[in-house]
Design a protein around this motif. Structure first.
Motif, PDB file in Angstrom:
ATOM      1  N   PRO A 138       0.805  -1.222   0.000  1.00  0.00           N
ATOM      2  CA  PRO A 138       0.000   0.000   0.000  1.00  0.00           C
ATOM      3  C   PRO A 138       0.845   1.284   0.000  1.00  0.00           C
ATOM      4  CG  PRO A 138      -0.901  -1.587   1.543  1.00  0.00           C
ATOM      5  CD  PRO A 138       0.431  -2.120   1.111  1.00  0.00           C
ATOM      6  N   ASP A 139       2.053   1.222   0.560  1.00  0.00           N
ATOM      7  CA  ASP A 139       2.920   2.396   0.618  1.00  0.00           C
ATOM      8  C   ASP A 139       4.379   1.951   0.530  1.00  0.00           C
ATOM      9  OD1 ASP A 139       3.848   4.991   0.914  1.00  0.00           O
ATOM     10  OD2 ASP A 139       3.691   4.959   3.113  1.00  0.00           O
ATOM     11  N   PRO A 140       4.820   1.463  -0.633  1.00  0.00           N
ATOM     12  CA  PRO A 140       6.192   0.956  -0.759  1.00  0.00           C
ATOM     13  C   PRO A 140       7.206   2.084  -0.591  1.00  0.00           C
ATOM     14  CG  PRO A 140       5.110   1.048  -2.904  1.00  0.00           C
ATOM     15  CD  PRO A 140       4.055   1.342  -1.883  1.00  0.00           C
ATOM     16  N   ALA A 141       8.285   1.782   0.106  1.00  0.00           N
ATOM     17  CA  ALA A 141       9.302   2.794   0.380  1.00  0.00           C
ATOM     18  C   ALA A 141       9.992   3.211  -0.914  1.00  0.00           C
ATOM     19  CB  ALA A 141      10.323   2.250   1.373  1.00  0.00           C
ATOM     20  N   PRO A 142      10.018   4.513  -1.215  1.00  0.00           N
ATOM     21  CA  PRO A 142      10.803   4.955  -2.373  1.00  0.00           C
ATOM     22  C   PRO A 142      12.285   4.939  -2.049  1.00  0.00           C
ATOM     23  CG  PRO A 142       9.681   6.820  -1.335  1.00  0.00           C
ATOM     24  CD  PRO A 142       9.301   5.597  -0.562  1.00  0.00           C
ATOM     25  N   ALA A 143      13.115   4.982  -3.072  1.00  0.00           N
ATOM     26  CA  ALA A 143      14.564   4.984  -2.872  1.00  0.00           C
ATOM     27  C   ALA A 143      15.234   5.620  -4.078  1.00  0.00           C
ATOM     28  CB  ALA A 143      15.086   3.568  -2.657  1.00  0.00           C
ATOM     29  N   GLU A 144      16.393   6.209  -3.842  1.00  0.00           N
ATOM     30  CA  GLU A 144      17.139   6.848  -4.914  1.00  0.00           C
ATOM     31  C   GLU A 144      17.587   5.811  -5.938  1.00  0.00           C
ATOM     32  OE1 GLU A 144      21.015   9.828  -5.419  1.00  0.00           O
ATOM     33  OE2 GLU A 144      20.426   9.079  -3.444  1.00  0.00           O
ATOM     34  N   ASN A 145      17.425   6.151  -7.215  1.00  0.00           N
ATOM     35  CA  ASN A 145      17.828   5.313  -8.345  1.00  0.00           C
ATOM     36  C   ASN A 145      16.994   4.042  -8.496  1.00  0.00           C
ATOM     37  OD1 ASN A 145      19.927   7.068  -9.180  1.00  0.00           O
ATOM     38  ND2 ASN A 145      21.278   6.188  -7.622  1.00  0.00           N
ATOM     39  N   LEU A 146      15.904   3.936  -7.734  1.00  0.00           N
ATOM     40  CA  LEU A 146      14.968   2.826  -7.888  1.00  0.00           C
ATOM     41  C   LEU A 146      13.583   3.409  -8.132  1.00  0.00           C
ATOM     42  CD1 LEU A 146      16.096   0.517  -4.921  1.00  0.00           C
ATOM     43  CD2 LEU A 146      16.703   0.267  -7.338  1.00  0.00           C
ATOM     44  N   HIS A 147      12.709   2.618  -8.744  1.00  0.00           N
ATOM     45  CA  HIS A 147      11.349   3.093  -8.971  1.00  0.00           C
ATOM     46  C   HIS A 147      10.361   1.970  -8.699  1.00  0.00           C
ATOM     47  CE1 HIS A 147      12.475   1.328 -12.895  1.00  0.00           C
ATOM     48  NE2 HIS A 147      11.191   1.077 -13.049  1.00  0.00           N
ATOM     49  N   ILE A 148       9.129   2.362  -8.405  1.00  0.00           N
ATOM     50  CA  ILE A 148       8.072   1.405  -8.098  1.00  0.00           C
ATOM     51  C   ILE A 148       7.335   1.036  -9.382  1.00  0.00           C
ATOM     52  CG2 ILE A 148       5.937   1.017  -6.802  1.00  0.00           C
ATOM     53  CD1 ILE A 148       8.357   1.290  -5.008  1.00  0.00           C
ATOM     54  N   GLN A 149       7.142  -0.269  -9.590  1.00  0.00           N
ATOM     55  CA  GLN A 149       6.287  -0.756 -10.669  1.00  0.00           C
ATOM     56  C   GLN A 149       5.035  -1.370 -10.045  1.00  0.00           C
ATOM     57  OE1 GLN A 149       7.680  -2.704 -14.323  1.00  0.00           O
ATOM     58  NE2 GLN A 149       9.694  -2.908 -13.357  1.00  0.00           N
ATOM     59  N   LYS A 150       3.885  -0.818 -10.359  1.00  0.00           N
ATOM     60  CA  LYS A 150       2.620  -1.389  -9.908  1.00  0.00           C
ATOM     61  C   LYS A 150       1.977  -2.074 -11.102  1.00  0.00           C
ATOM     62  CE  LYS A 150       1.879   1.817  -6.091  1.00  0.00           C
ATOM     63  NZ  LYS A 150       0.970   2.773  -5.416  1.00  0.00           N
ATOM     64  N   TRP A 151       2.004  -3.401 -11.074  1.00  0.00           N
ATOM     65  CA  TRP A 151       1.482  -4.180 -12.190  1.00  0.00           C
ATOM     66  C   TRP A 151      -0.024  -4.400 -12.034  1.00  0.00           C
ATOM     67  CZ3 TRP A 151       5.193  -8.850 -13.495  1.00  0.00           C
ATOM     68  CH2 TRP A 151       6.420  -8.337 -13.928  1.00  0.00           C
ATOM     69  N   SER A 152      -0.760  -4.085 -13.066  1.00  0.00           N
ATOM     70  CA  SER A 152      -2.175  -4.430 -13.103  1.00  0.00           C
ATOM     71  C   SER A 152      -2.305  -5.945 -13.245  1.00  0.00           C
ATOM     72  CB  SER A 152      -2.843  -3.723 -14.279  1.00  0.00           C
ATOM     73  OG  SER A 152      -2.224  -4.120 -15.496  1.00  0.00           O
TER      74      SER A 152
END
Length: 231
Positions: A138-152
């Motif tokens: 529900p609230d994944p931690a962001p991080a430098e040089n990484l990105h969140i992928q939310k797959w449908s």
């Protein structure tokens, strides 16, 4: 298990995916077998799916919404070399090197999305991702040089193979999966999804790896071809 021991296990797990080491096959598990349950999923969280169809050397799964933390695309001629740097980034992330200073439980699989590119020396582009545990999704931690992928939600054609993943095996296994799908409705759906710019159009295939370095038999790796279908 003590904290230091757990950290060592996590690091060892990630390093095992880099080795491309001994490609010894489990004699009871040959390439193209389907339905083998990854042993690591008895111990750590893996994404849930519904088995839609089991074919000759492949199976079709339907995954619900999943969340992944991913590296930037890495240009290289070798999956093993490209993922070496990527896995260290992901290990730092789960150890707390993120904007929430949050330690995150190990999961499986770790996946590498493979896309051919126009770079020199037949380079490819590799995006390596860690499956985010459900409690963190529900609230994944962001991080430098990484990105969140939310797959449908999506369908995935899957081929399993054993041993340690190496550059010499992944292309062969991906080609074998495509060959086993030829002439099926699934192959048509995969091609249509790519042509429409939908699910699966951003990579040629995905490599999923499940095991720790201490498991020399019963190793389970997978090639994924994600796609969309009209439900």
């Amino acid at each position: 298990m003590a904290a230091d021991g757990l950290s060592f296990f996590k690091l060892s797990f990630l390093l095992s995916l880099l080795s491309g080491g001994s490609n010894v096959l489990d004699p009871i598990f040959g390439p193209g077998q389907v339905g083998k349950f990854p042993p690591s999923c008895n111990r750590i969280e893996c994404p849930k799916y519904e088995l839609i169809h089991a074919g000759n050397g492949y199976e079709i799964r339907r995954y619900d919404t999943t969340v992944w933390i991913s590296t930037k695309p890495i240009q290289d001629i070798s999956l093993v070399d490209a993922t070496r740097t990527a896995f260290f980034q992901l290990f730092d992330y789960i150890q707390g090197k993120n904007k929430y200073n949050q330690k995150i439980e190990m999961t499986a699989p770790v996946i590498s999305q493979v896309s051919p590119s126009d770079g020199p020396l037949c380079e490819s582009s590799f995006t390596v991702s860690f499956y985010v545990p459900k409690k963190n999704q529900p609230d994944p931690a962001p991080a430098e040089n990484l990105h969140i992928q939310k797959w449908s939600p999506r369908y995935v054609a899957v081929r399993q193979f054993s041993g340690f993943v190496s550059d010499s095996t992944v292309g062969e296994e991906a080609a074998a999966l495509s060959a086993s799908l030829e002439g099926t409705a699934w192959a048509h759906a995969i091609e249509k999804s790519k042509e429409d710019g939908g699910v699966g159009s951003d990579s040629a295939y995905t490599v999923a790896q499940y095991n720790s370095p201490f498991e020399f038999t019963g190793r389970v790796n997978e090639i994924w071809l994600p796609f969309q279908m009209d439900d």
